[in-house]
Design a protein around this motif. Structure first.
Motif, PDB file in Angstrom:
ATOM      1  N   GLU A  11      33.497  38.862  26.562  1.00  0.00           N
ATOM      2  CA  GLU A  11      34.110  38.003  27.273  1.00  0.00           C
ATOM      3  C   GLU A  11      35.616  38.495  27.503  1.00  0.00           C
ATOM      4  O   GLU A  11      36.144  37.972  28.866  1.00  0.00           O
ATOM      5  CB  GLU A  11      34.342  36.704  26.137  1.00  0.00           C
ATOM      6  N   HIS A  12      36.111  39.332  26.620  1.00  0.00           N
ATOM      7  CA  HIS A  12      37.398  40.044  26.975  1.00  0.00           C
ATOM      8  C   HIS A  12      37.287  40.717  28.417  1.00  0.00           C
ATOM      9  O   HIS A  12      38.383  40.790  29.331  1.00  0.00           O
ATOM     10  CB  HIS A  12      37.799  41.113  25.830  1.00  0.00           C
ATOM     11  N   GLY A  13      36.026  41.566  28.672  1.00  0.00           N
ATOM     12  CA  GLY A  13      35.833  42.069  29.801  1.00  0.00           C
ATOM     13  C   GLY A  13      35.866  41.029  30.942  1.00  0.00           C
ATOM     14  O   GLY A  13      36.524  41.582  32.117  1.00  0.00           O
ATOM     15  N   TYR A  14      35.302  39.991  30.911  1.00  0.00           N
ATOM     16  CA  TYR A  14      35.034  39.117  31.801  1.00  0.00           C
ATOM     17  C   TYR A  14      36.689  38.380  32.120  1.00  0.00           C
ATOM     18  O   TYR A  14      36.922  38.363  33.273  1.00  0.00           O
ATOM     19  CB  TYR A  14      34.135  37.860  31.567  1.00  0.00           C
ATOM     20  N   ALA A  15      37.259  38.350  31.115  1.00  0.00           N
ATOM     21  CA  ALA A  15      38.655  37.482  31.219  1.00  0.00           C
ATOM     22  C   ALA A  15      39.618  38.617  31.905  1.00  0.00           C
ATOM     23  O   ALA A  15      40.491  37.942  32.637  1.00  0.00           O
ATOM     24  CB  ALA A  15      39.162  36.995  29.802  1.00  0.00           C
ATOM     25  N   SER A  16      39.308  39.745  31.670  1.00  0.00           N
ATOM     26  CA  SER A  16      40.375  40.668  32.085  1.00  0.00           C
ATOM     27  C   SER A  16      39.938  41.174  33.726  1.00  0.00           C
ATOM     28  O   SER A  16      40.613  41.942  34.435  1.00  0.00           O
ATOM     29  CB  SER A  16      40.625  41.853  31.190  1.00  0.00           C
ATOM     30  N   GLY A  17      38.442  40.681  34.015  1.00  0.00           N
ATOM     31  CA  GLY A  17      38.133  41.241  35.418  1.00  0.00           C
ATOM     32  C   GLY A  17      37.631  42.742  35.386  1.00  0.00           C
ATOM     33  O   GLY A  17      37.077  43.069  36.393  1.00  0.00           O
ATOM     34  N   VAL A  18      37.332  43.114  34.085  1.00  0.00           N
ATOM     35  CA  VAL A  18      36.678  44.389  34.129  1.00  0.00           C
ATOM     36  C   VAL A  18      35.284  44.550  34.394  1.00  0.00           C
ATOM     37  O   VAL A  18      34.760  45.314  35.044  1.00  0.00           O
ATOM     38  CB  VAL A  18      36.749  45.248  32.803  1.00  0.00           C
ATOM     39  N   VAL A  19      34.566  43.503  34.013  1.00  0.00           N
ATOM     40  CA  VAL A  19      33.157  43.177  34.258  1.00  0.00           C
ATOM     41  C   VAL A  19      32.764  41.716  34.918  1.00  0.00           C
ATOM     42  O   VAL A  19      34.009  41.032  34.864  1.00  0.00           O
ATOM     43  CB  VAL A  19      32.134  43.140  33.078  1.00  0.00           C
ATOM     44  N   GLY A  20      31.770  41.645  35.385  1.00  0.00           N
ATOM     45  CA  GLY A  20      31.329  40.289  36.113  1.00  0.00           C
ATOM     46  C   GLY A  20      31.007  40.359  37.429  1.00  0.00           C
ATOM     47  O   GLY A  20      31.973  40.825  38.242  1.00  0.00           O
ATOM     48  N   ALA A  21      29.848  40.061  37.830  1.00  0.00           N
ATOM     49  CA  ALA A  21      29.521  40.405  39.357  1.00  0.00           C
ATOM     50  C   ALA A  21      29.864  39.367  39.838  1.00  0.00           C
ATOM     51  O   ALA A  21      30.301  39.484  41.275  1.00  0.00           O
ATOM     52  CB  ALA A  21      27.939  40.315  39.514  1.00  0.00           C
ATOM     53  N   SER A  22      30.395  38.119  39.520  1.00  0.00           N
ATOM     54  CA  SER A  22      30.802  36.901  40.137  1.00  0.00           C
ATOM     55  C   SER A  22      32.516  36.951  40.428  1.00  0.00           C
ATOM     56  O   SER A  22      33.130  35.961  40.889  1.00  0.00           O
ATOM     57  CB  SER A  22      30.517  35.518  39.765  1.00  0.00           C
ATOM     58  N   ALA A  23      33.004  37.880  39.848  1.00  0.00           N
ATOM     59  CA  ALA A  23      34.507  37.966  39.598  1.00  0.00           C
ATOM     60  C   ALA A  23      35.111  38.093  40.944  1.00  0.00           C
ATOM     61  O   ALA A  23      34.719  38.535  42.115  1.00  0.00           O
ATOM     62  CB  ALA A  23      35.091  39.289  38.748  1.00  0.00           C
ATOM     63  N   SER A  24      36.447  37.292  40.903  1.00  0.00           N
ATOM     64  CA  SER A  24      37.149  37.420  42.655  1.00  0.00           C
ATOM     65  C   SER A  24      37.816  38.803  42.807  1.00  0.00           C
ATOM     66  O   SER A  24      37.702  39.593  41.960  1.00  0.00           O
ATOM     67  CB  SER A  24      38.217  36.338  42.353  1.00  0.00           C
ATOM     68  N   VAL A  25      38.112  38.762  43.935  1.00  0.00           N
ATOM     69  CA  VAL A  25      38.801  40.095  44.370  1.00  0.00           C
ATOM     70  C   VAL A  25      40.107  40.416  43.646  1.00  0.00           C
ATOM     71  O   VAL A  25      40.261  41.557  43.098  1.00  0.00           O
ATOM     72  CB  VAL A  25      39.254  40.125  45.699  1.00  0.00           C
ATOM     73  N   GLU A  26      40.848  39.423  43.191  1.00  0.00           N
ATOM     74  CA  GLU A  26      42.110  39.490  42.505  1.00  0.00           C
ATOM     75  C   GLU A  26      41.700  39.832  40.972  1.00  0.00           C
ATOM     76  O   GLU A  26      42.255  40.899  40.512  1.00  0.00           O
ATOM     77  CB  GLU A  26      42.863  38.296  42.479  1.00  0.00           C
ATOM     78  N   ALA A  27      40.647  39.269  40.661  1.00  0.00           N
ATOM     79  CA  ALA A  27      40.173  39.484  39.241  1.00  0.00           C
ATOM     80  C   ALA A  27      39.665  40.881  38.938  1.00  0.00           C
ATOM     81  O   ALA A  27      39.926  41.776  38.132  1.00  0.00           O
ATOM     82  CB  ALA A  27      39.032  38.821  38.609  1.00  0.00           C
ATOM     83  N   ARG A  28      39.030  41.432  40.136  1.00  0.00           N
ATOM     84  CA  ARG A  28      38.444  42.983  40.027  1.00  0.00           C
ATOM     85  C   ARG A  28      39.558  44.003  40.201  1.00  0.00           C
ATOM     86  O   ARG A  28      39.602  44.837  39.727  1.00  0.00           O
ATOM     87  CB  ARG A  28      37.571  43.143  41.305  1.00  0.00           C
ATOM     88  N   ARG A  29      40.820  43.614  41.009  1.00  0.00           N
ATOM     89  CA  ARG A  29      41.903  44.304  41.082  1.00  0.00           C
ATOM     90  C   ARG A  29      42.356  44.344  39.851  1.00  0.00           C
ATOM     91  O   ARG A  29      42.905  45.554  39.483  1.00  0.00           O
ATOM     92  CB  ARG A  29      42.727  43.826  42.239  1.00  0.00           C
ATOM     93  N   ARG A  30      42.565  43.456  39.050  1.00  0.00           N
ATOM     94  CA  ARG A  30      43.267  43.085  37.763  1.00  0.00           C
ATOM     95  C   ARG A  30      42.820  44.200  36.644  1.00  0.00           C
ATOM     96  O   ARG A  30      43.181  45.075  36.311  1.00  0.00           O
ATOM     97  CB  ARG A  30      43.542  41.636  37.483  1.00  0.00           C
ATOM     98  N   GLY A  31      41.424  43.861  36.780  1.00  0.00           N
ATOM     99  CA  GLY A  31      40.410  44.532  35.871  1.00  0.00           C
ATOM    100  C   GLY A  31      40.511  46.060  36.010  1.00  0.00           C
ATOM    101  O   GLY A  31      40.742  47.223  35.290  1.00  0.00           O
ATOM    102  N   GLY A  32      40.178  46.404  37.164  1.00  0.00           N
ATOM    103  CA  GLY A  32      40.366  48.015  37.743  1.00  0.00           C
ATOM    104  C   GLY A  32      41.701  48.656  37.386  1.00  0.00           C
ATOM    105  O   GLY A  32      41.489  49.835  36.922  1.00  0.00           O
ATOM    106  N   SER A  33      42.778  48.062  37.680  1.00  0.00           N
ATOM    107  CA  SER A  33      44.282  48.574  37.135  1.00  0.00           C
ATOM    108  C   SER A  33      44.246  48.694  35.862  1.00  0.00           C
ATOM    109  O   SER A  33      44.854  49.645  35.317  1.00  0.00           O
ATOM    110  CB  SER A  33      45.158  47.484  38.278  1.00  0.00           C
ATOM    111  N   LEU A  34      43.657  47.691  35.174  1.00  0.00           N
ATOM    112  CA  LEU A  34      44.008  47.954  33.601  1.00  0.00           C
ATOM    113  C   LEU A  34      43.289  48.897  33.253  1.00  0.00           C
ATOM    114  O   LEU A  34      43.657  49.649  32.384  1.00  0.00           O
ATOM    115  CB  LEU A  34      43.439  46.541  33.193  1.00  0.00           C
TER     116      LEU A  34
END
Lengths: 307, 110
Positions: A52-75
């Motif tokens: 869930e931490h991974g989903y919350a930070s955008g690190v994982v999740g196929a349905s994550a938004s572009v912004e969430a993916r950018r945030r997760g990737g940058s982290l």
């Protein structure tokens, strides 16, 4: 029973706990029917919390938004750079005075590789610093909105470790001044143990500050423009990490080729194996960090592809 | 208009799909969902997996909580959830027909 189960909720992000915590505890109560939670059960719940931490930070999740993916990737790239700092510090220690141990005629390659390592390290750190600087106004807004309570535990832990680390390093420095070069480099076993303990504390401090940064980012409301800038910086930091890792490997190969005795601390010209366990561990840390950074870049790019 | 299948409903044994199927017969809370899925699919979901899937489904608006004073909060499928489930079911039916037809070609019983 419930209080014991409540402790399991600590593995989940705060926002998730607030939304689902109570009903999730009710489910755990139903599932266990009064029995004690077995270890495998607790481990599964903990792993779900980390996911869930991974989903919350955008690190994982196929349905994550572009912004969430950018945030997760940058982290992910930020975490990778923290690993790179640890690897770089280990390399700097392993490489102390390597030039003097090498024949002058064959020193150029290793020296160039080492200079590139240092340059890539400086550039990467400056880029991370620039990313932090760009985020300052957003951090201030988050703190003004009462976000301090959310980030305080992580920042306090990092500050405490930093204070302890500074004290330990000062003590170790004072001790080192009273020792000879030979004693400092393995001649004094007690000093060696103290050095390793301080190094472990330094690694822990870096990990805690990285964790504090991740928590802070989680509490921030980041604009799409800032996210784009941070993603671009993350890409550049990953490139610096790749250059640093390759250069470190080239440095090891060059020194192993022309001065294998350096890794054993033997006199120049002595027959010796070029294998070095500390260097192997250093390279493992760097390669693992690079893999995380590449994962971060892929996560950022996946947002663009999914759009 | 063809509704694109949400990414979390791509495989027949995915927890989100199993939960949507379960909720299609009416609102249920977490424990009832676990038991129902176990009954019709033979799949035992862990509490963490169940709530992870419920979180994703709610985020995508495919399910919603039903107001309740109890700790056990029931969930129900939304109109979007019904549409998504129908889309996946049609896709599976089409694939199943293709499989059955090809099995007949190789002489097996469909």
């Amino acid at each position: 029973m419930t209080s014991r189960l409540e402790r399991l909720l600590r593995w989940y992000p705060r926002a998730w706990r607030e939304r689902y915590g109570e009903e999730f505890l009710a489910l755990l109560d139903d599932e266990l029917a009064g029995a004690r939670a077995p270890l495998t059960f607790r481990v599964k719940v903990a792993l779900s919390g980390l996911r869930e931490h991974g989903y919350a930070s955008g690190v994982v999740g196929a349905s994550a938004s572009v912004e969430a993916r950018r945030r997760g990737g940058s982290l992910l790239v930020l975490v990778a750079w923290a690993g790179m700092v640890v690897g770089g510090a280990a390399l700097a220690k392993s490489a102390e005075h390597f030039a003097t141990a090498m024949p002058v005629s064959s020193r150029a390659g290793a020296q160039l590789a080492y200079d590139v390592v240092v340059a890539a390290g400086v550039v990467g750190t400056l880029l991370v610093g620039l990313g932090a600087l760009l985020a300052v106004p957003t951090v201030v807004r988050m703190l003004r909105r009462g976000g301090w309570s959310r980030v305080r535990p992580a920042v306090s832990r990092a500050l405490a470790a930093s204070a302890l680390g500074a004290l330990a390093m000062t003590g170790l420095g004072l001790w080192a001044h009273r020792l000879s070069a030979l004693q400092r480099n393995g001649g004094d076993a007690l000093y060696g143990v103290a050095f390793l303990a301080v190094a472990a504390l330094a690694v822990l401090t870096i990990a805690l500050w990285t964790s504090a940064a991740v928590t802070t980012v989680g509490a921030m409301d980041i604009s799409p423009t800032l996210l784009r800038a941070e993603s671009a910086l993350a890409g550049a930091v990953s490139a610096a990490a790749a250059l640093l890792t390759v250069s470190a490997l080239v440095w090891w190969i060059e020194v192993a080729r022309y001065a294998p005795w350096f890794f054993q601390g033997a006199a120049p010209g002595t027959a010796a194996t070029p294998w070095s366990t500390p260097m192997a561990l250093t390279m493992a840390v760097m390669l693992a960090s690079l893999a995380v950074a590449v994962g971060g870049v892929i996560r950022i790019a996946s947002g663009r592809l999914a759009r | 208009m063809v509704t694109p299948t949400p990414p979390l409903l791509r495989r027949p044994n995915d927890p989100p799909l199993l939960l949507l199927t379960s909720l299609a017969s009416g609102p249920k809370h977490g424990y009832a969902l676990l038991k129902d899925v176990q009954g019709f699919a033979g799949v035992t979901l862990s509490p963490g997996t169940l709530y992870g899937a419920l979180t994703r489904l709610e985020e995508q608006g495919l399910i919603e909580p039903v107001a309740s004073d109890e700790r056990r909060r029931p969930y129900r499928i939304t109109a979007s959830g019904v549409a998504a489930l129908r889309e996946v079911t049609n896709e599976m039916r089409r694939l199943s027909k293709v499989s059955a037809a090809r099995l007949r070609l190789v002489g097996g019983a469909a």
